[in-house]
Enzyme design. Structure first.
Site, PDB file in Angstrom:
ATOM      1  N   TYR A 274      68.165  92.741  18.570  1.00 33.65           N
ATOM      2  CA  TYR A 274      67.477  93.800  17.796  1.00 33.65           C
ATOM      3  C   TYR A 274      67.948  95.201  18.207  1.00 33.65           C
ATOM      4  CZ  TYR A 274      63.920  90.052  17.265  1.00 33.65           C
ATOM      5  OH  TYR A 274      63.255  88.869  17.054  1.00 33.65           O
TER       6      TYR A 274
ATOM      7  N   HIS B 241      66.844  82.708  22.283  1.00 39.94           N
ATOM      8  CA  HIS B 241      66.504  83.176  20.929  1.00 39.94           C
ATOM      9  C   HIS B 241      66.689  82.087  19.870  1.00 39.94           C
ATOM     10  CE1 HIS B 241      66.296  87.107  18.422  1.00 39.94           C
ATOM     11  NE2 HIS B 241      65.762  86.117  17.752  1.00 39.94           N
TER      12      HIS B 241
HETATM   13  N1  LIG Z   1      62.409  84.673  17.258  1.00 40.14           N
HETATM   14  C1  LIG Z   1      62.986  84.908  16.107  1.00 40.14           C
HETATM   15  O1  LIG Z   1      63.983  84.276  15.711  1.00 40.14           O
HETATM   16  C2  LIG Z   1      62.426  85.998  15.221  1.00 40.14           C
HETATM   17  C3  LIG Z   1      62.839  86.093  13.883  1.00 40.14           C
HETATM   18  C4  LIG Z   1      62.271  87.088  13.080  1.00 40.14           C
HETATM   19  C5  LIG Z   1      61.329  87.965  13.633  1.00 40.14           C
HETATM   20  N2  LIG Z   1      60.976  87.861  14.954  1.00 40.14           N
HETATM   21  C6  LIG Z   1      59.995  88.804  15.565  1.00 40.14           C
HETATM   22  O2  LIG Z   1      58.815  88.824  14.772  1.00 40.14           O
HETATM   23  C7  LIG Z   1      58.507  90.157  14.388  1.00 40.14           C
HETATM   24  C8  LIG Z   1      57.792  90.186  13.060  1.00 40.14           C
HETATM   25  O3  LIG Z   1      58.502  89.474  12.085  1.00 40.14           O
HETATM   26  P1  LIG Z   1      59.069  90.158  10.761  1.00 40.14           P
HETATM   27  O4  LIG Z   1      59.483  91.553  11.084  1.00 40.14           O
HETATM   28  O5  LIG Z   1      60.072  89.224  10.215  1.00 40.14           O
HETATM   29  O6  LIG Z   1      57.848  90.073   9.743  1.00 40.14           O
HETATM   30  P2  LIG Z   1      56.362  90.619   9.638  1.00 40.14           P
HETATM   31  O7  LIG Z   1      55.999  91.420  10.822  1.00 40.14           O
HETATM   32  O8  LIG Z   1      55.538  89.451   9.279  1.00 40.14           O
HETATM   33  O9  LIG Z   1      56.445  91.534   8.344  1.00 40.14           O
HETATM   34  C9  LIG Z   1      57.030  92.793   8.393  1.00 40.14           C
HETATM   35  C10 LIG Z   1      56.932  93.410   7.001  1.00 40.14           C
HETATM   36  O10 LIG Z   1      55.563  93.542   6.632  1.00 40.14           O
HETATM   37  C11 LIG Z   1      55.274  94.918   6.358  1.00 40.14           C
HETATM   38  N3  LIG Z   1      53.924  95.172   6.876  1.00 40.14           N
HETATM   39  C12 LIG Z   1      53.539  95.217   8.172  1.00 40.14           C
HETATM   40  N4  LIG Z   1      52.216  95.407   8.272  1.00 40.14           N
HETATM   41  C13 LIG Z   1      51.723  95.491   7.003  1.00 40.14           C
HETATM   42  C14 LIG Z   1      50.431  95.683   6.472  1.00 40.14           C
HETATM   43  N5  LIG Z   1      49.353  95.807   7.253  1.00 40.14           N
HETATM   44  N6  LIG Z   1      50.303  95.715   5.117  1.00 40.14           N
HETATM   45  C15 LIG Z   1      51.384  95.556   4.316  1.00 40.14           C
HETATM   46  N7  LIG Z   1      52.646  95.378   4.771  1.00 40.14           N
HETATM   47  C16 LIG Z   1      52.808  95.345   6.113  1.00 40.14           C
HETATM   48  C17 LIG Z   1      56.342  95.730   7.040  1.00 40.14           C
HETATM   49  O11 LIG Z   1      56.624  96.899   6.322  1.00 40.14           O
HETATM   50  P3  LIG Z   1      56.244  98.371   6.860  1.00 40.14           P
HETATM   51  O12 LIG Z   1      57.187  98.671   8.001  1.00 40.14           O
HETATM   52  O13 LIG Z   1      56.503  99.213   5.660  1.00 40.14           O
HETATM   53  O14 LIG Z   1      54.815  98.347   7.283  1.00 40.14           O
HETATM   54  C18 LIG Z   1      57.547  94.762   6.969  1.00 40.14           C
HETATM   55  O15 LIG Z   1      58.202  94.904   5.722  1.00 40.14           O
HETATM   56  C19 LIG Z   1      59.877  90.835  14.403  1.00 40.14           C
HETATM   57  O16 LIG Z   1      59.793  92.223  14.433  1.00 40.14           O
HETATM   58  C20 LIG Z   1      60.480  90.232  15.652  1.00 40.14           C
HETATM   59  O17 LIG Z   1      59.970  90.892  16.798  1.00 40.14           O
HETATM   60  C21 LIG Z   1      61.495  86.880  15.738  1.00 40.14           C
END
Ligand SMILES: NC(=O)c1ccc[n+]([C@@H]2O[C@H](COP(=O)([O-])OP(=O)(O)OC[C@H]3O[C@@H](n4cnc5c(N)ncnc54)[C@H](OP(=O)(O)O)[C@@H]3O)[C@@H](O)[C@H]2O)c1
Length: 257
Positions: free
Chosen positions: A48, A106
């Protein structure tokens, strides 16, 4: 108001975390806002490129290091036995800290089998640079192989939301004392049926559908790590910890596929 979950007898992880993938130039400000809102668990990863921003935000927050739980992950280029220790030293340097709370593999990939990577991770844990070890995106068969190494694995970070429900992996982890972190917890809000129900529950609890989805995951004992660049969303996601769904409503969401 952060509820915690035990990883071991000595180590607790705050149940709600803040994700940092894709935050780019907004990473430091977003993590700082999360810390100021009350989050005490930050999820980062080498890939990241947010280690430096997380470290800077932590220092800017003025919080003591031990008050914030930091998870990071070894990317594919750092999983062979000779690469793990130098990678961890680099992470510590980037984060500006002298230990990592939780270090994960990861992705399972052919670059190195868990039987090779986990002992190298255990060596850095024993050196005091990492407190606990885990994996990410591991299925049951990879988890079984990991457990056979005899090295304690306390967490599996997987995609888990109303659309993607890894019930088999979750059950295996529960049975083997492996906590489960739910990544992308609100990226999908599930089927039409689930989204209709989410809308009804949002009205009932005076919350947003995203907050209800997070409350559902928290109620199931998972560790959701939503990310956002918007202060209002960062705060709303944190407030989801105050929503306690009734058993009936949680069961209805469970059934809405
Ligand atoms: N281990 C792995 O392989 C892996 C893979 C993917 C992700 N991850 C981790 O998981 C974390 C979260 O996953 P993610 O980023 O894929 O998805 P997420 O957190 O489920 O969704 C993020 C999206 O939702 C929006 N959002 C956030 N809060 C909101 C709310 N209250 N209302 C409406 N929209 C909202 C954000 O936009 P805005 O910024 O506009 O709010 C963004 O577009 C990552 O940041 C990372 O740390 C790990």
């Amino acid at each position: 108001m952060n509820k915690t979950i035990a990883l071991t007898n000595e180590i607790q992880i705050p149940q709600l975390g803040f994700g940092t993938s894709g935050l780019k130039e907004l990473a430091q400000a977003s993590v700082l806002h999360a810390l100021q809102t009350g989050y005490r668990h930050i999820d980062t990863a080498d890939i990241y490129e947010t280690h430096t921003a997380v470290g800077a935000a932590l220092r800017e927050s003025g919080l003591p290091r031990q008050d914030v739980f930091i998870t990071t992950k070894l990317w594919r280029h750092s999983v062979t036995a000779d690469k793990v220790a130098p990678a961890v030293d680099r992470f510590l340097n980037e984060l500006g800290t002298d230990y990592i709370d939780l270090l994960l593999i990861h992705w399972p990939r052919e670059e190195a089998e868990p039987e090779e990577t986990l002992p190298a991770m255990e060596a850095v844990r024993q050196a005091g640079k990492v407190r606990a070890l885990g994996v990410s995106n591991f299925d049951v068969s990879l988890l079984e192989r990991s457990l056979k190494t005899g090295i304690q694995i306390v967490n599996n970070q997987i995609k888990f939301n109303l659309e993607m429900r890894e019930d088999e992996i979750l059950a295996f982890c529960k049975a083997n004392n492996i906590t489960v972190t739910a990544y992308s917890p609100i990226r999908s809000l599930g089927s039409d049926a689930a989204q209709t129900l989410l809308g009804e529950l949002a009205a009932k609890y005076g919350a947003s559908p995203q907050q209800i989805a997070l409350a559902w995951l928290l109620g199931k004992g998972l560790i959701p790590i939503p990310r956002s660049t918007k202060p209002a969303n960062i705060e709303a996601n944190y407030q989801a910890q105050q929503i306690e769904l009734s058993a009936e409503d949680a069961a209805a969401l469970e059934a809405a596929r």
